[in-house]
Design a protein around this motif. Structure first.
Motif, PDB file in Angstrom:
ATOM      1  N   THR A  37       0.777  -1.223  -0.181  1.00 53.19           N
ATOM      2  CA  THR A  37      -0.040  -0.557   0.088  1.00 53.19           C
ATOM      3  C   THR A  37       1.105   1.169  -0.126  1.00 53.19           C
ATOM      4  O   THR A  37       0.372   2.618  -0.658  1.00 53.19           O
ATOM      5  CB  THR A  37      -0.450  -0.098   1.366  1.00 53.19           C
ATOM      6  N   GLU A 102     -12.291  -2.555   8.997  1.00 53.95           N
ATOM      7  CA  GLU A 102     -10.436  -3.507   9.020  1.00 53.95           C
ATOM      8  C   GLU A 102     -10.531  -4.475   7.965  1.00 53.95           C
ATOM      9  O   GLU A 102      -9.901  -3.409   6.273  1.00 53.95           O
ATOM     10  CB  GLU A 102      -9.382  -3.961   9.438  1.00 53.95           C
ATOM     11  N   ARG A 106      -9.919  -1.467   4.132  1.00 51.18           N
ATOM     12  CA  ARG A 106      -8.534  -1.962   3.535  1.00 51.18           C
ATOM     13  C   ARG A 106      -9.395  -2.095   2.327  1.00 51.18           C
ATOM     14  O   ARG A 106      -8.686  -1.011   1.063  1.00 51.18           O
ATOM     15  CB  ARG A 106      -7.698  -2.956   4.119  1.00 51.18           C
ATOM     16  N   TYR A 107      -9.620  -2.788   1.644  1.00 55.19           N
ATOM     17  CA  TYR A 107      -9.695  -2.944   0.564  1.00 55.19           C
ATOM     18  C   TYR A 107     -10.938  -1.564   0.086  1.00 55.19           C
ATOM     19  O   TYR A 107     -10.861  -1.349  -2.322  1.00 55.19           O
ATOM     20  CB  TYR A 107     -11.332  -4.072   0.640  1.00 55.19           C
ATOM     21  N   TYR A 110      -7.732   0.851  -1.668  1.00 52.90           N
ATOM     22  CA  TYR A 110      -7.408  -0.163  -2.476  1.00 52.90           C
ATOM     23  C   TYR A 110      -7.782   0.342  -3.876  1.00 52.90           C
ATOM     24  O   TYR A 110      -7.743   0.598  -4.755  1.00 52.90           O
ATOM     25  CB  TYR A 110      -7.868  -1.836  -2.834  1.00 52.90           C
TER      26      TYR A 110
END
Length: 408
Positions: A37, A102, A106-107, A110
């Motif tokens: 990331t 989480e 997180r996705y 992204y």
């Protein structure tokens, strides 16, 4: 030299060449580990700084893009709201001790990276085509050097068990790089060898969906561009060569491997297929039990695993309800279709060929194999936003002129 950083080649190489190679090498113990990331974010930041934000200003201030940008902001806000409300009522953790918030947040981060990357992806594809072939050929050579010919697969034996899904991420990134190279070829005789090499690498990466849908999307677009006769004549010759190569490796082929089982009708001992069948059945129950809101936390309650969702586009309905599902269809299916005017002309420019192939590839993946965590489809939305901001007409020359304008 500055154009290497400002127009997209630097970021393109990080995503499709240096990033995957470093990730594989670090998890194999050859290089120090680094957060991907951070690598992606640093590449995007460097490109943004050297570009002085010009591409972002063009895209996000374009009157053509304002309606879809507002809809995208509403969609993202809705996803965050659902995540936050469920977090406030008790964040469930799965067997890997990862909380729902989480996992899903997180996705979403992204996904926004791939959206922003799509803006510079278009510039690199149009103005710096050399980087498309360099990244594809370079990564292909790297993977070929790491094939275990006893199993005809990329050697992942040194990768820690908790990264068992690494092959999927590598395969998706490689498939996009492969499609970009195929679509950037001016001649059919150049694109078919690239496609065959790409299919071989995807086979070795053990990703059935990436291999199958890269083939389907590429062949369909090549048929549109070259016609049935031209594709069959040249394709048959290359298919013969590919068959001879496959026959030469026949002694090493495991006919019971998960890759070759896609050519059979017996999936009784295919663990992946049986799992997905169970996820499908249970996911439909989640939707039917609450068609309006879906079953955000039911996946963890039933399977103790965030990844036990329906493996197709209905997962958006399963997790985010009917509103999330309809918004996704509008932004990621309808918007690219109408923005690119996919079937309005027969002869596509190289950019439009890549965009069409990616549209088909992502559609196949979402319909048959992937879920709401499939972040790569956001790339196409970024491409379409940039396409609408830059393109004044359907002449590739005018697009090149608009893209080549220096930042103010």
């Amino acid at each position: 030299m500055l154009s290497f950083f400002s127009r997209g080649p630097f970021l393109y190489l990080i995503v499709f060449f240096f990033g995957p190679i470093y990730l594989y090498s670090s998890l194999s113990g050859w290089l120090p580990k680094i957060n991907m990331t951070l690598m992606w974010g640093a590449g995007l930041l460097v490109t943004f700084v050297f570009d002085r934000g010009w591409a972002f200003r063009c895209v996000f201030l374009s009157s053509k893009n304002i309606p879809i940008i507002l809809l995208l902001l509403f969609f993202s806000s809705y996803l965050l709201l659902v995540q936050a409300l469920n977090f406030a009522t008790g964040d469930l953790k799965d067997k890997y001790n990862v909380g729902q918030f989480e996992f899903n947040f997180r996705y979403l981060l992204y996904a926004f990276f791939w959206l922003f990357f799509g803006i510079y992806f278009l510039k690199a594809l149009t103005l710096d085509r050399w980087v498309v072939f360099f990244a594809y050929i370079g990564s292909s050579i790297f993977y070929i050097l790491n094939i275990d010919y006893n199993t005809n697969s990329i050697d992942l034996s040194r990768v820690p068990p908790e990264y068992h899904g690494l092959y999927q991420g590598l395969a998706e990134i490689y498939a996009i790089a492969c499609i970009s190279a195929i679509g950037s070829c001016k001649k059919l005789r150049s694109s078919i060898p690239l496609m065959l090499v790409g299919l071989f690498i995807l086979y070795c990466l053990q990703s059935r969906s990436a291999m199958a849908f890269t083939l389907c999307a590429s062949v369909f677009v090549l048929l549109l561009k070259e016609g049935f006769q031209g594709l069959i004549l040249r394709g048959s010759a290359f298919a013969l060569v590919g068959s001879l190569l496959l026959w030469s490796f026949s002694d090493h082929l495991d006919l019971q491997s998960r890759m070759l089982k896609i050519f059979t009708s017996d999936y009784s001992d295919d663990a992946s297929f049986l799992e997905r069948k169970l996820f499908w059945t249970r996911g439909l129950e989640h939707i039917s039990n609450n068609p309006l809101l879906g079953g955000y936390d039911q996946i963890v309650l039933d399977f103790n695993d965030h990844g036990a969702y329906i493996h197709n586009i209905l997962s958006y309905w399963q997790v985010y309800g009917i509103l999330g599902f309809l918004l996704f269809l509008t932004i990621f299916v309808a918007f690219p279709f109408f923005r690119l005017r996919l079937f309005s002309i027969r002869r596509y420019s190289q950019l439009e060929t890549v965009a069409l192939t990616l549209y088909l590839y992502f559609s196949f993946q979402l319909i048959f194999a992937r879920s709401y965590t499939y972040m790569y489809c956001w790339l196409l939305v970024g491409i379409c936003l940039a396409y609408g901001a830059y393109k004044k007409s359907y002449s590739p020359h005018s697009l090149n002129q608009n893209l080549a304008v220096k930042p103010a």
